[in-house]
Motif scaffolding. Structure first.
Motif, PDB file in Angstrom:
ATOM      1  N   THR A 134       2.581   4.226   1.398  1.00  0.00           N
ATOM      2  CA  THR A 134       2.908   4.590   2.767  1.00  0.00           C
ATOM      3  C   THR A 134       2.611   6.055   2.991  1.00  0.00           C
ATOM      4  N   LEU A 146      -3.816  -5.073   5.467  1.00  0.00           N
ATOM      5  CA  LEU A 146      -4.685  -3.981   5.035  1.00  0.00           C
ATOM      6  C   LEU A 146      -4.428  -3.607   3.582  1.00  0.00           C
ATOM      7  N   ASP A 147      -3.175  -3.737   3.137  1.00  0.00           N
ATOM      8  CA  ASP A 147      -2.842  -3.503   1.732  1.00  0.00           C
ATOM      9  C   ASP A 147      -3.664  -4.426   0.829  1.00  0.00           C
ATOM     10  N   GLN A 193       3.271   3.323  14.405  1.00  0.00           N
ATOM     11  CA  GLN A 193       4.590   3.589  13.832  1.00  0.00           C
ATOM     12  C   GLN A 193       5.086   4.986  14.212  1.00  0.00           C
ATOM     13  N   SER A 249       3.653  -4.098  13.075  1.00  0.00           N
ATOM     14  CA  SER A 249       2.951  -3.085  12.282  1.00  0.00           C
ATOM     15  C   SER A 249       3.104  -3.322  10.773  1.00  0.00           C
ATOM     16  N   ASP A 250       4.243  -3.842  10.345  1.00  0.00           N
ATOM     17  CA  ASP A 250       4.431  -4.107   8.913  1.00  0.00           C
ATOM     18  C   ASP A 250       3.492  -5.210   8.431  1.00  0.00           C
ATOM     19  N   GLN A 287      -0.007  -3.815   8.236  1.00  0.00           N
ATOM     20  CA  GLN A 287      -0.215  -3.003   7.036  1.00  0.00           C
ATOM     21  C   GLN A 287      -0.319  -3.883   5.797  1.00  0.00           C
ATOM     22  N   THR A 336       0.843  -1.206   0.000  1.00  0.00           N
ATOM     23  CA  THR A 336       0.000   0.000   0.000  1.00  0.00           C
ATOM     24  C   THR A 336       0.860   1.229   0.000  1.00  0.00           C
ATOM     25  N   LEU A 395      -5.840   1.048   9.405  1.00  0.00           N
ATOM     26  CA  LEU A 395      -4.602   1.587   8.856  1.00  0.00           C
ATOM     27  C   LEU A 395      -4.132   2.804   9.656  1.00  0.00           C
ATOM     28  N   VAL A 415      -2.321   1.593  12.596  1.00  0.00           N
ATOM     29  CA  VAL A 415      -0.968   1.136  12.242  1.00  0.00           C
ATOM     30  C   VAL A 415      -0.024   2.327  12.161  1.00  0.00           C
ATOM     31  N   TRP A 416      -0.434   3.367  11.461  1.00  0.00           N
ATOM     32  CA  TRP A 416       0.439   4.524  11.283  1.00  0.00           C
ATOM     33  C   TRP A 416       0.658   5.272  12.595  1.00  0.00           C
ATOM     34  N   ALA A 462      -5.210  -7.491  11.001  1.00  0.00           N
ATOM     35  CA  ALA A 462      -4.367  -6.312  11.211  1.00  0.00           C
ATOM     36  C   ALA A 462      -4.334  -5.917  12.682  1.00  0.00           C
TER      37      ALA A 462
END
Length: 276
Positions: free
Chosen positions: A33, A141-142, A177, A134-135, A138, A31, A170, A173-174, A125
Motif C-alpha cells: 500500500t 491489480l495486486d 482513496q 477501491s479495495d 486494488q 500489494t 493503481l 485507485v489511490w 480494476a
C-alpha cells in the motif's frame, strides 16, 4: 462513461500488440500500500486522451456565455486488437455497466491459463472503481503485479511493457482513496496516498517518459494537496517530451489545474474579504 470523456468515461486508444487471452484464475496476492516504493516497468505504447480530476463548481473566471464542463476520467488503454470479451467489457464500462463488466473480466483472466494478459486485470480494476470498490480494484491489480513480478505467464520484457498500464490503474485507485480520505479530513492519509501516486509516477517515467498518464496522475496528486504550482510543473515536464508536446491529455490536465487554482485563489480572497 468513457468514449466521450476525459476522466471516468473511458476512451479507447491503440497500443502495442495484444497478449493472448488468459485462462488461469489469479491468486489473492496483496500489494504494497502507499508508502512503499512501487516497482517500475515499461510502458505499452499508448496514445493520449483527456484529463483526470473533476471539478463540479462553476468557474468564476469563465467569460459570460461560456459553459464549463466537468472533466471526466483518463481514457482506457487497449491494444490495437482486442478479443470479444475485452471489447464487450469496454462497452459495458462506457455505459456505466460496471457490475456486469467485473465478472466478465474475472472469467477472461481465468480463461488465459498460463498466458498473462494485463487488459482483463486493468479493466476489472476500472470497473470495480466505477462501483466505488477501491479495495476490490486494488486486489485485481495486486494479482496482475504479482504475475509480472514473478514472470508468471509473461516474459520480463513484456512485463516491463505492461507495468505502466497497471500502474496507471493503481494510481487511479489511490487517488480515489485520497479523495475519500480528504472527505473525512484525514490529512495524514491524503499525504500518504498522494505520495505513493507521485512515487509510482516517477517509477513509470523512468521506464517510459512518453507515457502521459504518469504526469497526469502525479499532477492530480499535487492538486489533491492544493499544490497547484507543483502540478503545473509536472505537466510542463511531460510536455518537454517531444512525443507529448501536443498531448491533449496533458493540455487538458494543465487547463483544469489552472481553473482549480483560480477557484482556490478566489475562495481564499473571499475568505480574506470576509475576515476584513
Amino acid at each position: 462513461a468513457i468514449s466521450n470523456s476525459p476522466e471516468v468515461q473511458l476512451v479507447l486508444f491503440g497500443a502495442s500488440s495484444t497478449p493472448r487471452p488468459p485462462t488461469n484464475t489469479p491468486t489473492n496476492t496483496p500489494t504494497n500500500t502507499p508508502g512503499l516504493t512501487p516497482t517500475p516497468s515499461p510502458t505499452v505504447d499508448f496514445t493520449v486522451q483527456p484529463t483526470f480530476t473533476a471539478s463540479p463548481t462553476i468557474n468564476p473566471f469563465v467569460p459570460r456565455g461560456q459553459i464549463e464542463v466537468t472533466p471526466r476520467p483518463t481514457g482506457l488503454y487497449l491494444p490495437n486488437q482486442v478479443n470479444n470479451a475485452v471489447s464487450t467489457a469496454v462497452v459495458m464500462i462506457e455505459r456505466d455497466q460496471h457490475a456486469e463488466a467485473v465478472p466478465l473480466m474475472v472469467a477472461e483472466q481465468a480463461r488465459a491459463g498460463m498466458v498473462f494478459n494485463p487488459y482483463p486485470y486493468y479493466l476489472e480494476a476500472i470497473a470495480q472503481l466505477g462501483q466505488g470498490q477501491s479495495d476490490a480494484a486494488q486486489f485485481a491489480l495486486d494479482n496482475a503485479r504479482r504475475r509480472m513480478d514473478t514472470q508468471d505467464g509473461v516474459s520480463e520484457t513484456d512485463a516491463r511493457r505492461y507495468r505502466p498500464l497497471i500502474n496507471s490503474a493503481l494510481a487511479r485507485v489511490w487517488l480515489h482513496q485520497a479523495q475519500e480520505a480528504a472527505a473525512i479530513r484525514s490529512t495524514a492519509r491524503v499525504i500518504e496516498l498522494t505520495d505513493a501516486v507521485i512515487q509510482l509516477g516517477e517509477q513509470s517515467i523512468l521506464i517510459d517518459p512518453d507515457f502521459p498518464d504518469s504526469y497526469v496522475h502525479m499532477a492530480a496528486a499535487h492538486r489533491q494537496r492544493g499544490e497547484y504550482d507543483s502540478a503545473i510543473a509536472i505537466i510542463e515536464r511531460g510536455q518537454q517530451q517531444q512525443a507529448l508536446m501536443a498531448s491533449m491529455k496533458l493540455i487538458n490536465a494543465k487547463g483544469w489545474t489552472v481553473l482549480e487554482q483560480g477557484r482556490a485563489q478566489a475562495a481564499a480572497g473571499d475568505a480574506e474579504a470576509a475576515r476584513a
